[in-house]
Design an enzyme around this catalytic site. Structure first.
Site, PDB file in Angstrom:
ATOM      1  N   SER A  71       1.987 -17.019  50.390  1.00 33.42           N
ATOM      2  CA  SER A  71       1.475 -17.966  50.216  1.00 33.42           C
ATOM      3  C   SER A  71       0.580 -19.068  49.327  1.00 33.42           C
ATOM      4  CB  SER A  71       0.649 -18.299  51.436  1.00 33.42           C
ATOM      5  OG  SER A  71       1.000 -18.565  52.835  1.00 33.42           O
ATOM      6  N   LYS A 126       2.145 -22.402  48.074  1.00 33.06           N
ATOM      7  CA  LYS A 126       1.511 -22.988  48.703  1.00 33.06           C
ATOM      8  C   LYS A 126       1.151 -24.358  47.774  1.00 33.06           C
ATOM      9  CE  LYS A 126       3.010 -21.565  53.386  1.00 33.06           C
ATOM     10  NZ  LYS A 126       2.061 -20.249  53.961  1.00 33.06           N
ATOM     11  N   TYR A 131      11.511 -21.687  49.241  1.00 35.95           N
ATOM     12  CA  TYR A 131      10.542 -21.584  49.649  1.00 35.95           C
ATOM     13  C   TYR A 131      10.726 -19.604  49.695  1.00 35.95           C
ATOM     14  CZ  TYR A 131       6.694 -20.425  53.336  1.00 35.95           C
ATOM     15  OH  TYR A 131       5.333 -19.486  53.903  1.00 35.95           O
ATOM     16  N   TYR A 168      -5.816 -19.910  55.741  1.00 38.69           N
ATOM     17  CA  TYR A 168      -5.457 -20.193  57.122  1.00 38.69           C
ATOM     18  C   TYR A 168      -6.580 -20.802  57.849  1.00 38.69           C
ATOM     19  CZ  TYR A 168      -2.202 -16.728  54.461  1.00 38.69           C
ATOM     20  OH  TYR A 168      -1.735 -16.015  53.745  1.00 38.69           O
ATOM     21  N   VAL A 214      -0.537 -13.746  51.751  1.00 38.23           N
ATOM     22  CA  VAL A 214       0.059 -11.533  52.449  1.00 38.23           C
ATOM     23  C   VAL A 214       0.064 -10.939  51.703  1.00 38.23           C
ATOM     24  CG1 VAL A 214       0.410 -13.405  55.133  1.00 38.23           C
ATOM     25  CG2 VAL A 214       1.741 -12.528  53.187  1.00 38.23           C
TER      26      VAL A 214
HETATM   27  N1  GLU Z   1       6.671 -15.364  52.360  1.00 37.76           N
HETATM   28  C1  GLU Z   1       5.605 -15.054  53.646  1.00 37.76           C
HETATM   29  C2  GLU Z   1       6.038 -16.079  55.089  1.00 37.76           C
HETATM   30  O1  GLU Z   1       6.206 -17.130  54.813  1.00 37.76           O
HETATM   31  C3  GLU Z   1       4.537 -15.830  52.839  1.00 37.76           C
HETATM   32  C4  GLU Z   1       2.902 -16.098  54.357  1.00 37.76           C
HETATM   33  C5  GLU Z   1       1.526 -15.957  52.975  1.00 37.76           C
HETATM   34  O2  GLU Z   1       1.052 -16.107  52.652  1.00 37.76           O
HETATM   35  O3  GLU Z   1       1.042 -16.641  54.248  1.00 37.76           O
HETATM   36  O4  GLU Z   1       5.736 -15.665  55.671  1.00 37.76           O
END
Ligand code: GLU
Length: 305
Positions: A61, A64, A189, A241, A259
């Site tokens: 993430s 993002k 993504y 988060y 994550v």
């Molecule tokens: N590739 C992970 C997902 O989309 C990233 C999630 C994350 O790091 O929060 O589930």
């Protein structure tokens, strides 16, 4: 600074035994939970670091903010804001309990999966491969690391098992928020999440955000100042988060976790910080990483509040 960072890791190392590795993407559970590294990039050319600062992991993430950045650069603030709102949701990053409501921009922000997947459609490029390649080029530029690449095993693992993300992308399509083929959007993504980097890279990327889009070492303005401000504001409210509020109180700086165990933290006007420790709390944040940032924030008075 180096001594300070070494002491910090020693003091917080025991937290690496807590929490769990992400396993819903099977490939992510293969990392070493004892890894722990930190890197700090301030106005000086040389970085300060300790521990596994140069160990590679996938950004997940932490990609993002850069999807958001390229969407802003390619499509402008108005289109971005029309598609994806900026309010924190208080829900997990992959939540999809929208069933009682029509999905609207007010329900999503750029730091949750739904928002990031939607924003891939505002990146320009003839194909989704072109869009992803441009995103990778942007990250190379911001990090100053031309050798960034995708971890193909993690990418395969995400593509094979990412059913929740697939559901989110199709829901975006069902509600008319994206027009393109959902699988192609997901390609961009998933590949973005699978870019491999180090705490050093994260520190340098955060530094550019910390200095209003300018690399203070080369003097180059890499990101428009208003976009750096946009991203930092969203990181502050939504970057950790559904733990963003507590993080704001305890650490008090814009940051984004993934994550994969990485955290990119921005100390406006002062420094960028990159951390890596893969064991996560129940919200998906690196436990030792957050503890180290809490302590560092107290010691160096980093909170912007
Ligand atoms: N590739 C992970 C997902 O989309 C990233 C999630 C994350 O790091 O929060 O589930």
């Amino acid at each position: 600074m180096k001594r300070l960072l070494e002491n910090l890791l020693n003091d917080c190392r025991h937290y690496t035994a807590d929490g769990r590795l992400a396993s819903y993407i099977p490939e992510l559970s293969k990392v070493d939970r004892n890894d722990f590294g930190i890197s700090v990039a301030n106005g000086a050319k040389e970085l300060s670091f300790a521990g596994d600062h140069d160990k590679k992991f996938t950004m997940q993430s932490v990609a993002k903010p850069f999807i958001l950045l390229l969407a802003l650069m390619d499509s402008g603030e108005e289109r971005v804001h029309d598609l994806v709102g900026v309010e924190s949701t208080g829900k997990p990053f992959d939540a999809f309990n929208y069933s009682d409501l029509a999905l609207k921009r007010d329900h999503i922000n750029p730091m949750i999966n739904t928002g990031a997947i939607a924003l891939c459609t505002l990146i320009k490029g003839e194909t989704y491969k072109d869009r992803f390649d441009r995103l990778l080029d942007l990250m190379k530029k911001v990090s100053g690391n031309e050798s960034l690449e995708v971890d193909e095993a993690v990418f395969r693992s995400e593509t094979e098992t990412g059913n929740k993300n697939r559901a989110l992308a199709y829901m975006l399509k069902a509600y008319g928020m994206i027009e393109d083929d959902a699988e192609e959007v997901l390609y961009c993504y998933f590949r973005a999440c699978s870019i491999r980097m180090t705490a050093d890279d994260l520190a340098k990327m955060a530094r550019v955000l910390a200095f209003r889009g300018k690399d203070p070492v080369s003097g180059e303005q890499i990101i428009r100042p208003e976009y750096a401000r946009y991203i930092n504001a969203v990181l502050m409210t939504c970057g950790m988060y559904d733990g963003s509020g507590e993080f704001a109180v305890k650490v008090g700086i814009p940051a984004k976790s993934g994550v994969g165990g990485g955290i990119m933290a921005v100390v406006p006007g002062r420094m960028g910080i990159g951390l890596y420790s893969p064991a996560l709390d129940s919200k998906g944040n690196s436990i030792a990483g957050i503890k180290a940032l809490e302590k560092l924030s107290r010691e160096l008075d980093l909170s912007i509040y």
